[in-house]
Design a protein around this motif. Structure first.
Motif, PDB file in Angstrom:
ATOM      1  N   ASP A  27       0.844  -1.180   0.000  1.00 48.55           N
ATOM      2  CA  ASP A  27       0.000   0.000   0.000  1.00 48.55           C
ATOM      3  C   ASP A  27       0.887   1.240   0.000  1.00 48.55           C
ATOM      4  O   ASP A  27       1.903   1.302   0.688  1.00 48.55           O
ATOM      5  CB  ASP A  27      -0.895  -0.028   1.246  1.00 48.55           C
ATOM      6  CG  ASP A  27      -1.670   1.251   1.415  1.00 48.55           C
ATOM      7  OD1 ASP A  27      -1.213   2.095   2.205  1.00 48.55           O
ATOM      8  OD2 ASP A  27      -2.713   1.398   0.751  1.00 48.55           O
ATOM      9  N   THR A  28       0.512   2.249  -0.789  1.00 46.87           N
ATOM     10  CA  THR A  28       1.367   3.428  -0.950  1.00 46.87           C
ATOM     11  C   THR A  28       1.661   4.097   0.385  1.00 46.87           C
ATOM     12  O   THR A  28       2.821   4.400   0.702  1.00 46.87           O
ATOM     13  CB  THR A  28       0.711   4.439  -1.909  1.00 46.87           C
ATOM     14  OG1 THR A  28       0.573   3.837  -3.199  1.00 46.87           O
ATOM     15  CG2 THR A  28       1.554   5.695  -2.031  1.00 46.87           C
TER      16      THR A  28
ATOM     17  N   LEU B  27       5.411   4.521   2.226  1.00 50.52           N
ATOM     18  CA  LEU B  27       5.941   5.851   2.524  1.00 50.52           C
ATOM     19  C   LEU B  27       6.310   5.965   3.996  1.00 50.52           C
ATOM     20  O   LEU B  27       7.368   6.502   4.359  1.00 50.52           O
ATOM     21  CB  LEU B  27       4.912   6.925   2.152  1.00 50.52           C
ATOM     22  CG  LEU B  27       4.637   7.098   0.654  1.00 50.52           C
ATOM     23  CD1 LEU B  27       3.483   8.068   0.436  1.00 50.52           C
ATOM     24  CD2 LEU B  27       5.881   7.582  -0.077  1.00 50.52           C
ATOM     25  N   HIS B  28       5.445   5.450   4.866  1.00 53.40           N
ATOM     26  CA  HIS B  28       5.753   5.461   6.297  1.00 53.40           C
ATOM     27  C   HIS B  28       6.970   4.585   6.585  1.00 53.40           C
ATOM     28  O   HIS B  28       7.809   4.928   7.439  1.00 53.40           O
ATOM     29  CB  HIS B  28       4.547   4.974   7.109  1.00 53.40           C
ATOM     30  CG  HIS B  28       3.508   6.023   7.334  1.00 53.40           C
ATOM     31  ND1 HIS B  28       3.694   7.047   8.246  1.00 53.40           N
ATOM     32  CD2 HIS B  28       2.287   6.221   6.777  1.00 53.40           C
ATOM     33  CE1 HIS B  28       2.621   7.835   8.241  1.00 53.40           C
ATOM     34  NE2 HIS B  28       1.762   7.359   7.366  1.00 53.40           N
ATOM     35  N   ALA B  29       7.079   3.458   5.896  1.00 53.39           N
ATOM     36  CA  ALA B  29       8.220   2.565   6.102  1.00 53.39           C
ATOM     37  C   ALA B  29       9.522   3.257   5.711  1.00 53.39           C
ATOM     38  O   ALA B  29      10.530   3.151   6.422  1.00 53.39           O
ATOM     39  CB  ALA B  29       8.035   1.285   5.300  1.00 53.39           C
TER      40      ALA B  29
ATOM     41  N   ASP C 263      -5.819   5.976  -7.940  1.00 63.35           N
ATOM     42  CA  ASP C 263      -5.678   6.555  -6.602  1.00 63.35           C
ATOM     43  C   ASP C 263      -7.037   6.995  -6.087  1.00 63.35           C
ATOM     44  O   ASP C 263      -7.816   7.638  -6.812  1.00 63.35           O
ATOM     45  CB  ASP C 263      -4.749   7.770  -6.633  1.00 63.35           C
ATOM     46  CG  ASP C 263      -3.344   7.404  -7.064  1.00 63.35           C
ATOM     47  OD1 ASP C 263      -2.877   6.334  -6.664  1.00 63.35           O
ATOM     48  OD2 ASP C 263      -2.734   8.192  -7.799  1.00 63.35           O
ATOM     49  N   VAL C 264      -7.317   6.665  -4.851  1.00 64.86           N
ATOM     50  CA  VAL C 264      -8.555   7.095  -4.208  1.00 64.86           C
ATOM     51  C   VAL C 264      -8.190   7.924  -2.991  1.00 64.86           C
ATOM     52  O   VAL C 264      -7.478   7.457  -2.104  1.00 64.86           O
ATOM     53  CB  VAL C 264      -9.427   5.896  -3.781  1.00 64.86           C
ATOM     54  CG1 VAL C 264     -10.693   6.374  -3.091  1.00 64.86           C
ATOM     55  CG2 VAL C 264      -9.769   5.035  -4.985  1.00 64.86           C
ATOM     56  N   GLU C 265      -8.637   9.175  -2.975  1.00 63.90           N
ATOM     57  CA  GLU C 265      -8.344  10.063  -1.862  1.00 63.90           C
ATOM     58  C   GLU C 265      -9.640  10.466  -1.174  1.00 63.90           C
ATOM     59  O   GLU C 265     -10.591  10.901  -1.838  1.00 63.90           O
ATOM     60  CB  GLU C 265      -7.619  11.317  -2.349  1.00 63.90           C
ATOM     61  CG  GLU C 265      -6.172  11.095  -2.706  1.00 63.90           C
ATOM     62  CD  GLU C 265      -5.311  10.842  -1.481  1.00 63.90           C
ATOM     63  OE1 GLU C 265      -5.662  11.325  -0.385  1.00 63.90           O
ATOM     64  OE2 GLU C 265      -4.300  10.142  -1.616  1.00 63.90           O
TER      65      GLU C 265
ATOM     66  N   ALA D  91       9.667   0.360  -5.348  1.00 58.30           N
ATOM     67  CA  ALA D  91       8.513  -0.257  -4.689  1.00 58.30           C
ATOM     68  C   ALA D  91       7.202   0.372  -5.148  1.00 58.30           C
ATOM     69  O   ALA D  91       6.207  -0.336  -5.411  1.00 58.30           O
ATOM     70  CB  ALA D  91       8.650  -0.138  -3.177  1.00 58.30           C
ATOM     71  N   LEU D  92       7.170   1.700  -5.271  1.00 57.32           N
ATOM     72  CA  LEU D  92       5.933   2.374  -5.690  1.00 57.32           C
ATOM     73  C   LEU D  92       5.618   2.092  -7.153  1.00 57.32           C
ATOM     74  O   LEU D  92       4.438   2.085  -7.537  1.00 57.32           O
ATOM     75  CB  LEU D  92       6.059   3.882  -5.468  1.00 57.32           C
ATOM     76  CG  LEU D  92       6.135   4.342  -4.007  1.00 57.32           C
ATOM     77  CD1 LEU D  92       6.306   5.836  -3.921  1.00 57.32           C
ATOM     78  CD2 LEU D  92       4.862   3.919  -3.249  1.00 57.32           C
TER      79      LEU D  92
END
Length: 339
Positions: free
Chosen positions: A101-102, A106-108, A156-158, A335-336
């Motif tokens: 998951d994106t 990013l947090h990783a 992408d769903v925001e 990864a992305l």
């Protein structure tokens, strides 16, 4: 700068980075490995201070580098070491060669940078300005709360929860979404923002309350997306004597909460393709005047979409930090691209 001055400056900066205290001439003679007297070293150091490379922080004879000294060190004297096998293994384990998951990846990436450098790690969330708006939905949750759902051509769903001054019914929001999609659907998000700003100004007295509010909701969500960044490890600053307990630390923490000026600085780093450093006053941003920012852009499918890096004191081991930031950016982009 002659070779002797370069050698002494390099030795002094390396000692200061390692020990965190001013470096005196006698200590420099012992560690620099040159057959010269302390008096000669003092003369060279005095010249370097006059030229802006060093400063005496107290009345002691010891000196520390200025941001000018660090810049010369990084550009002309530093030998960057390759990323260690152990660091590469940790990076791959946390973020590489998978399709997560994106938000999760990013947090990783931010977390592992902070962990390995013992500084604050950050990542500029991928900007979606060039992505195409597929459609938007507005859903009433409570009397004055609306959930805005934007979907792009990349899938992408925001979601954004937006509080409104007036209550909206389901029929009103469906009408607003239909109008929004008919008017702005199929356009790049950056164009959507531009057109929303223009239409809100031109339509202030022509369109009814619902449609104007719908456009305002969409613009608020898209503009917020342009400011997104993640930062982790700010607590690391508390262990750094250059920052802990100082007014500068309070300013820095406030800047992290506010984010806007930091995001602008990070966007500057996206213009190139390599690691970029802002040392001390080079950032032009007062809360960072005692800090260094080491950043690198990351790409998804060949397109630069964001930047990541670390924020710490100017006294940082650049030869280790630079390859860590660069390697993390490359693995994050890989990864992305698979997600």
């Amino acid at each position: 700068m002659d070779e002797r001055a370069r050698h002494l400056l390099k030795s002094l900066i390396e000692q200061h980075i390692a020990k965190g205290v001013p470096v005196g001439s006698r200590q420099l003679v012992r560690d620099a490995g040159l057959n010269i007297s302390p008096a000669t070293v003092r003369n060279v150091m005095a010249d370097l201070e006059d030229e802006g490379y060093l400063i005496s922080p107290h009345t002691s004879a010891g000196r520390i580098p200025t941001h000018v000294g660090y810049r010369f060190f990084v550009d002309a004297l530093l030998r960057v070491v390759p990323l260690s096998a152990e660091s590469h293994r940790l990076l791959v384990h946390r973020i590489g060669f998978r399709a997560p998951d994106t938000e999760q990846v990013l947090h990783a990436a931010t977390g592992i940078l902070s962990e390995l450098t013992r500084m604050a790690g950050f990542v500029r969330v991928p900007r979606r300005a060039t992505r195409i708006l597929r459609h938007v939905d507005f859903i009433a949750l409570h009397e004055r709360e609306v959930l805005a759902i934007f979907v792009t051509d990349k899938g992408d769903v925001e979601n954004r929860l937006i509080r409104t001054e007036h209550p909206f019914g389901a029929a009103e929001l469906a009408q607003a979404a239909n109008f929004f999609n008919a008017t702005y659907g199929g356009r790049p998000l950056q164009d959507v923002i531009h057109n929303l700003q223009r239409d809100l100004q031109q339509s202030r007295h022509e369109m009814d309350r619902i449609l104007r509010s719908a456009m305002a909701l969409g613009m608020e969500m898209l503009e917020e997306d342009q400011q997104r960044m993640l930062i982790e490890g700010e607590f690391q600053w508390l262990d750094m004597p250059e920052l802990a307990g100082s007014e500068r630390l309070r300013e820095l923490l406030a800047a992290v909460r506010q984010k806007r000026d930091l995001v602008h600085l990070l966007d500057e780093s996206m213009r190139g393709s390599e690691v970029r450093l802002f040392i001390g006053e080079e950032s032009g941003y007062a809360p960072l005047s005692d800090c260094s920012v080491v950043s690198a852009p990351y790409s998804v499918d060949g397109e630069v979409v964001g930047v990541l890096g670390v924020i710490g004191p100017m006294r940082m081991p650049y030869q280790q930090i630079i390859p860590l930031v660069d390697g993390t950016a490359q693995l994050l982009g890989r990864a992305l691209s698979q997600s």
